[in-house]
Design a protein around this motif. Sequence first.
Motif, PDB file in Angstrom:
ATOM      1  N   VAL A 120      42.849  22.094  69.218  1.00  0.00           N
ATOM      2  CA  VAL A 120      44.197  22.567  69.494  1.00  0.00           C
ATOM      3  C   VAL A 120      44.642  23.441  68.325  1.00  0.00           C
ATOM      4  O   VAL A 120      44.795  22.938  67.212  1.00  0.00           O
ATOM      5  N   PRO A 121      44.829  24.735  68.556  1.00  0.00           N
ATOM      6  CA  PRO A 121      45.274  25.611  67.478  1.00  0.00           C
ATOM      7  C   PRO A 121      46.634  25.177  66.953  1.00  0.00           C
ATOM      8  O   PRO A 121      47.503  24.759  67.702  1.00  0.00           O
ATOM      9  N   GLY A 122      46.772  25.236  65.642  1.00  0.00           N
ATOM     10  CA  GLY A 122      48.032  24.865  65.016  1.00  0.00           C
ATOM     11  C   GLY A 122      48.583  26.024  64.216  1.00  0.00           C
ATOM     12  O   GLY A 122      48.062  27.131  64.246  1.00  0.00           O
ATOM     13  N   ALA A 123      49.615  25.752  63.461  1.00  0.00           N
ATOM     14  CA  ALA A 123      50.241  26.779  62.636  1.00  0.00           C
ATOM     15  C   ALA A 123      50.567  26.189  61.272  1.00  0.00           C
ATOM     16  O   ALA A 123      50.622  24.970  61.104  1.00  0.00           O
ATOM     17  N   GLY A 124      50.741  27.045  60.304  1.00  0.00           N
ATOM     18  CA  GLY A 124      51.183  26.588  58.994  1.00  0.00           C
ATOM     19  C   GLY A 124      50.127  25.857  58.193  1.00  0.00           C
ATOM     20  O   GLY A 124      50.464  25.064  57.315  1.00  0.00           O
ATOM     21  N   GLY A 125      48.849  26.085  58.479  1.00  0.00           N
ATOM     22  CA  GLY A 125      47.793  25.441  57.707  1.00  0.00           C
ATOM     23  C   GLY A 125      47.519  23.997  58.084  1.00  0.00           C
ATOM     24  O   GLY A 125      46.852  23.280  57.358  1.00  0.00           O
ATOM     25  N   ALA A 126      48.035  23.565  59.226  1.00  0.00           N
ATOM     26  CA  ALA A 126      47.808  22.186  59.668  1.00  0.00           C
ATOM     27  C   ALA A 126      46.346  21.985  60.030  1.00  0.00           C
ATOM     28  O   ALA A 126      45.735  22.835  60.670  1.00  0.00           O
ATOM     29  N   PHE A 127      45.775  20.891  59.589  1.00  0.00           N
ATOM     30  CA  PHE A 127      44.427  20.487  59.984  1.00  0.00           C
ATOM     31  C   PHE A 127      44.472  18.981  60.116  1.00  0.00           C
ATOM     32  O   PHE A 127      44.565  18.256  59.124  1.00  0.00           O
ATOM     33  N   TYR A 136      42.687  11.843  59.921  1.00  0.00           N
ATOM     34  CA  TYR A 136      42.740  12.686  58.728  1.00  0.00           C
ATOM     35  C   TYR A 136      43.834  13.729  58.901  1.00  0.00           C
ATOM     36  O   TYR A 136      43.987  14.304  59.970  1.00  0.00           O
ATOM     37  N   SER A 137      44.572  13.983  57.822  1.00  0.00           N
ATOM     38  CA  SER A 137      45.612  14.993  57.826  1.00  0.00           C
ATOM     39  C   SER A 137      45.575  15.788  56.530  1.00  0.00           C
ATOM     40  O   SER A 137      45.747  15.229  55.448  1.00  0.00           O
ATOM     41  N   LYS A 138      45.353  17.089  56.657  1.00  0.00           N
ATOM     42  CA  LYS A 138      45.407  17.965  55.489  1.00  0.00           C
ATOM     43  C   LYS A 138      46.824  17.998  54.935  1.00  0.00           C
ATOM     44  O   LYS A 138      47.028  18.087  53.725  1.00  0.00           O
ATOM     45  N   LYS A 139      47.806  17.908  55.805  1.00  0.00           N
ATOM     46  CA  LYS A 139      49.204  17.913  55.366  1.00  0.00           C
ATOM     47  C   LYS A 139      49.482  16.725  54.449  1.00  0.00           C
ATOM     48  O   LYS A 139      50.174  16.851  53.442  1.00  0.00           O
ATOM     49  N   ALA A 140      48.909  15.580  54.767  1.00  0.00           N
ATOM     50  CA  ALA A 140      49.134  14.374  53.963  1.00  0.00           C
ATOM     51  C   ALA A 140      48.355  14.400  52.646  1.00  0.00           C
ATOM     52  O   ALA A 140      48.841  13.925  51.622  1.00  0.00           O
ATOM     53  N   THR A 141      47.142  14.978  52.667  1.00  0.00           N
ATOM     54  CA  THR A 141      46.298  14.961  51.474  1.00  0.00           C
ATOM     55  C   THR A 141      46.395  16.235  50.646  1.00  0.00           C
ATOM     56  O   THR A 141      46.028  16.232  49.470  1.00  0.00           O
ATOM     57  N   GLY A 142      46.830  17.323  51.283  1.00  0.00           N
ATOM     58  CA  GLY A 142      46.931  18.594  50.584  1.00  0.00           C
ATOM     59  C   GLY A 142      45.616  19.340  50.443  1.00  0.00           C
ATOM     60  O   GLY A 142      45.518  20.301  49.698  1.00  0.00           O
ATOM     61  N   ARG A 143      44.599  18.895  51.176  1.00  0.00           N
ATOM     62  CA  ARG A 143      43.282  19.534  51.082  1.00  0.00           C
ATOM     63  C   ARG A 143      42.488  19.281  52.357  1.00  0.00           C
ATOM     64  O   ARG A 143      42.795  18.369  53.119  1.00  0.00           O
TER      65      ARG A 143
END
Length: 52
Positions: A12-19, A29-36
Amino acid sequence: MFADQTASLTLVPGAGGAFEVQVDGDLVYSKKATGRYPEMKELQEAIADRLS
């Protein structure tokens, strides 16, 4: 690696660098939560933990 446990996979494509990676609706796993972005092994372990 998880072919025998996977019925479908949806990207699902996201926005704002969400992974984010979810398994059956549960966030594993959340890039937003870990910052990487995760290392591959780290992501595999998170998915395996959720599947077991």
